[in-house]
Design a protein around this motif. Structure first.
Motif, mmCIF file in Angstrom:
data_model
loop_
_atom_site.group_PDB
_atom_site.id
_atom_site.type_symbol
_atom_site.label_atom_id
_atom_site.label_comp_id
_atom_site.label_asym_id
_atom_site.label_seq_id
_atom_site.Cartn_x
_atom_site.Cartn_y
_atom_site.Cartn_z
ATOM 1 N N LEU A 81 -20.807 30.325 39.578
ATOM 2 C CA LEU A 81 -20.540 30.962 40.870
ATOM 3 C C LEU A 81 -19.102 31.471 40.932
ATOM 4 O O LEU A 81 -18.856 32.614 41.347
ATOM 5 C CB LEU A 81 -20.802 29.970 41.999
ATOM 6 N N ALA A 82 -18.140 30.630 40.530
ATOM 7 C CA ALA A 82 -16.734 31.044 40.574
ATOM 8 C C ALA A 82 -16.510 32.277 39.711
ATOM 9 O O ALA A 82 -15.814 33.220 40.116
ATOM 10 C CB ALA A 82 -15.839 29.899 40.125
ATOM 11 N N ALA A 83 -17.105 32.291 38.522
ATOM 12 C CA ALA A 83 -16.910 33.407 37.603
ATOM 13 C C ALA A 83 -17.578 34.689 38.090
ATOM 14 O O ALA A 83 -17.218 35.784 37.647
ATOM 15 C CB ALA A 83 -17.442 33.038 36.214
ATOM 16 N N SER A 84 -18.545 34.574 38.992
ATOM 17 C CA SER A 84 -19.199 35.761 39.537
ATOM 18 C C SER A 84 -18.334 36.452 40.585
ATOM 19 O O SER A 84 -18.584 37.604 40.936
ATOM 20 C CB SER A 84 -20.550 35.384 40.161
ATOM 21 N N VAL A 85 -17.322 35.753 41.092
ATOM 22 C CA VAL A 85 -16.475 36.298 42.153
ATOM 23 C C VAL A 85 -15.361 37.161 41.581
ATOM 24 O O VAL A 85 -15.100 38.274 42.054
ATOM 25 C CB VAL A 85 -15.884 35.155 43.005
ATOM 26 N N ALA A 86 -14.685 36.659 40.547
ATOM 27 C CA ALA A 86 -13.536 37.345 39.943
ATOM 28 C C ALA A 86 -13.169 36.599 38.664
ATOM 29 O O ALA A 86 -13.667 35.488 38.425
ATOM 30 C CB ALA A 86 -12.356 37.373 40.922
ATOM 31 N N PRO A 87 -12.295 37.158 37.835
ATOM 32 C CA PRO A 87 -11.851 36.431 36.640
ATOM 33 C C PRO A 87 -11.267 35.073 37.007
ATOM 34 O O PRO A 87 -10.508 34.945 37.968
ATOM 35 C CB PRO A 87 -10.778 37.354 36.051
ATOM 36 N N VAL A 88 -11.637 34.052 36.219
ATOM 37 C CA VAL A 88 -11.272 32.672 36.527
ATOM 38 C C VAL A 88 -10.234 32.163 35.538
ATOM 39 O O VAL A 88 -10.355 32.364 34.322
ATOM 40 C CB VAL A 88 -12.515 31.754 36.488
ATOM 41 N N TYR A 89 -9.219 31.473 36.073
ATOM 42 C CA TYR A 89 -8.211 30.788 35.278
ATOM 43 C C TYR A 89 -8.182 29.338 35.755
ATOM 44 O O TYR A 89 -8.169 29.075 36.958
ATOM 45 C CB TYR A 89 -6.836 31.439 35.461
ATOM 46 N N ALA A 90 -8.164 28.390 34.818
ATOM 47 C CA ALA A 90 -8.323 26.986 35.189
ATOM 48 C C ALA A 90 -7.385 26.099 34.391
ATOM 49 O O ALA A 90 -6.962 26.446 33.273
ATOM 50 C CB ALA A 90 -9.778 26.543 34.953
ATOM 51 N N ILE A 107 -18.458 24.115 28.988
ATOM 52 C CA ILE A 107 -19.038 24.747 30.179
ATOM 53 C C ILE A 107 -18.016 25.675 30.829
ATOM 54 O O ILE A 107 -18.344 26.801 31.237
ATOM 55 C CB ILE A 107 -19.526 23.672 31.169
ATOM 56 N N ILE A 108 -16.782 25.209 30.947
ATOM 57 C CA ILE A 108 -15.742 26.032 31.566
ATOM 58 C C ILE A 108 -15.555 27.329 30.788
ATOM 59 O O ILE A 108 -15.614 28.433 31.348
ATOM 60 C CB ILE A 108 -14.417 25.256 31.650
ATOM 61 N N ARG A 109 -15.350 27.200 29.485
ATOM 62 C CA ARG A 109 -15.123 28.395 28.672
ATOM 63 C C ARG A 109 -16.388 29.243 28.562
ATOM 64 O O ARG A 109 -16.313 30.477 28.499
ATOM 65 C CB ARG A 109 -14.626 27.988 27.279
ATOM 66 N N GLY A 110 -17.555 28.581 28.543
ATOM 67 C CA GLY A 110 -18.809 29.315 28.457
ATOM 68 C C GLY A 110 -19.079 30.174 29.676
ATOM 69 O O GLY A 110 -19.811 31.162 29.592
ATOM 70 N N SER A 111 -18.476 29.819 30.813
ATOM 71 C CA SER A 111 -18.647 30.619 32.031
ATOM 72 C C SER A 111 -17.819 31.895 31.980
ATOM 73 O O SER A 111 -17.975 32.780 32.828
ATOM 74 C CB SER A 111 -18.229 29.802 33.254
ATOM 75 N N GLY A 112 -16.931 31.988 30.995
ATOM 76 C CA GLY A 112 -16.031 33.130 30.907
ATOM 77 C C GLY A 112 -14.650 32.836 31.446
ATOM 78 O O GLY A 112 -13.759 33.698 31.399
ATOM 79 N N ALA A 113 -14.430 31.627 31.964
ATOM 80 C CA ALA A 113 -13.125 31.258 32.512
ATOM 81 C C ALA A 113 -12.098 31.110 31.406
ATOM 82 O O ALA A 113 -12.420 30.718 30.284
ATOM 83 C CB ALA A 113 -13.241 29.963 33.309
ATOM 84 N N ARG A 114 -10.859 31.388 31.723
ATOM 85 C CA ARG A 114 -9.737 31.172 30.803
ATOM 86 C C ARG A 114 -9.149 29.795 31.127
ATOM 87 O O ARG A 114 -8.585 29.587 32.204
ATOM 88 C CB ARG A 114 -8.689 32.266 30.997
ATOM 89 N N LEU A 115 -9.312 28.842 30.214
ATOM 90 C CA LEU A 115 -8.787 27.497 30.386
ATOM 91 C C LEU A 115 -7.396 27.454 29.770
ATOM 92 O O LEU A 115 -7.232 27.637 28.563
ATOM 93 C CB LEU A 115 -9.706 26.481 29.711
ATOM 94 N N LEU A 116 -6.391 27.206 30.610
ATOM 95 C CA LEU A 116 -5.000 27.230 30.168
ATOM 96 C C LEU A 116 -4.533 25.808 29.895
ATOM 97 O O LEU A 116 -4.417 24.993 30.820
ATOM 98 C CB LEU A 116 -4.122 27.891 31.232
ATOM 99 N N VAL A 117 -4.257 25.519 28.638
ATOM 100 C CA VAL A 117 -3.824 24.187 28.212
ATOM 101 C C VAL A 117 -2.381 24.301 27.735
ATOM 102 O O VAL A 117 -2.120 24.559 26.559
ATOM 103 C CB VAL A 117 -4.745 23.629 27.105
ATOM 104 N N ASP A 118 -1.452 24.161 28.676
ATOM 105 C CA ASP A 118 -0.029 24.338 28.386
ATOM 106 C C ASP A 118 0.215 25.679 27.700
ATOM 107 O O ASP A 118 0.797 25.753 26.607
ATOM 108 C CB ASP A 118 0.516 23.190 27.522
ATOM 109 N N GLU A 119 -0.234 26.735 28.352
ATOM 110 C CA GLU A 119 -0.065 28.056 27.772
ATOM 111 C C GLU A 119 0.083 29.109 28.863
ATOM 112 O O GLU A 119 -0.239 28.888 30.028
ATOM 113 C CB GLU A 119 -1.255 28.401 26.864
#
Length: 270
Positions: A81-90, A107-119
């Motif tokens: 749902l979140a990824a359907s609204v706009a690009p996601v950063y987490a 799951i997070i990355r599979g949704s298309g979200a950009r997971l930021l791990v100290d970056e």
């Protein structure tokens, strides 16, 4: 009283806030961010988020997107749902690491979200850009084990930091950023009369929830650092809230060179 606290835990509130930032590139004036933190076990409300499609530019997820024992299907549905609204950063929160983190991250990355791990990542608009830095919650070593901020090529670049726990701020000598977005505190979650919030750390008594301006003692020439701490959408431990309502935010960034006056804060209760 208990029934009222349970009912409060499941209310839905979308706060609209204009944030005036002196150094914001002019091209980002009006840039809108949907900020959601501390979802835990809750279902994101489709009836509130779907109408935001095309009206926000990005979704920032400030950690604790799930927790140990929570439904993986719920996380999948929320991320979709979140990824359907706009690009996601987490960024991760402490409860994300208590769950099956490998599955959670897939799951997070599979949704298309950009997971930021100290970056860092660069967000661009009309030829301008700003730096978004995601600070990861320490996977080991507790809250004192934060690593250094990732470096940026241009030390003068406009920068937003997304971090789960605002206590990170107390570990820093300098904050090379213009805005910090955080969660974790739940605003105390249950704030009792006379007693107030139950945070034991002095930092959380000063920075609990809401918008703050923090002077830069190391460089008085810079405008104050601004920080928003969200009360979050879900609850930890027990589904109870009192005098600390669940919330999500639509943040509209305003260029200080084009706008003056106080920040505008609205609350929408569907």
């Amino acid at each position: 009283m208990g029934l009222l606290m349970v009912a409060a835990a499941f209310k839905k509130r979308l706060n609209h806030l204009d944030i005036v930032l002196d150094r914001l590139p002019a091209a980002f004036d009006g840039y809108r961010i949907l900020l959601i933190t501390d979802i835990h076990r809750r279902r994101l409300p489709e009836e509130m988020l779907t109408p935001l499609w095309g009206k926000v530019d990005a979704v920032f997820l400030g950690g604790d997107m799930t927790e140990k024992g929570a439904s993986i299907e719920r996380l999948l549905n929320n991320m979709t749902l979140a990824a359907s609204v706009a690009p996601v950063y987490a960024v991760h929160g402490n409860h994300d690491y208590r769950a099956n983190i490998n599955l959670v991250d897939n799951i997070i990355r599979g949704s298309g979200a950009r997971l930021l791990v100290d970056e860092n990542c660069v967000i661009e608009r009309d030829g301008a850009q700003f730096i978004l830095t995601g600070v990861d919650f320490p996977r080991q070593g507790g809250k004192k084990a934060y690593g250094p901020l990732p470096a940026v090529a241009d030390a003068e670049a406009f920068r937003i930091i997304l971090v789960h726990d605002p206590l990170w701020l107390s570990r820093q000598q300098e904050i090379p950023a213009d805005l910090i977005l955080a969660g974790h505190t739940h605003g105390g979650q249950v704030v009792l009369p006379l007693i107030g919030n139950r945070h034991t750390d002095e930092f959380y008594r000063q920075y609990n929830a809401g918008m703050y301006e923090i002077p830069r003692s190391y460089n008085a020439g810079l405008p104050p650092l601004k920080m928003l701490i969200s009360r979050g959408f879900g609850t930890a431990h027990l589904p109870l809230r009192w005098r600390s309502p669940a919330e999500m935010h639509v943040l509209t960034l305003r260029c200080g060179q084009q706008h003056s006056g106080s920040q505008r804060f609205n609350v929408m209760n569907p």
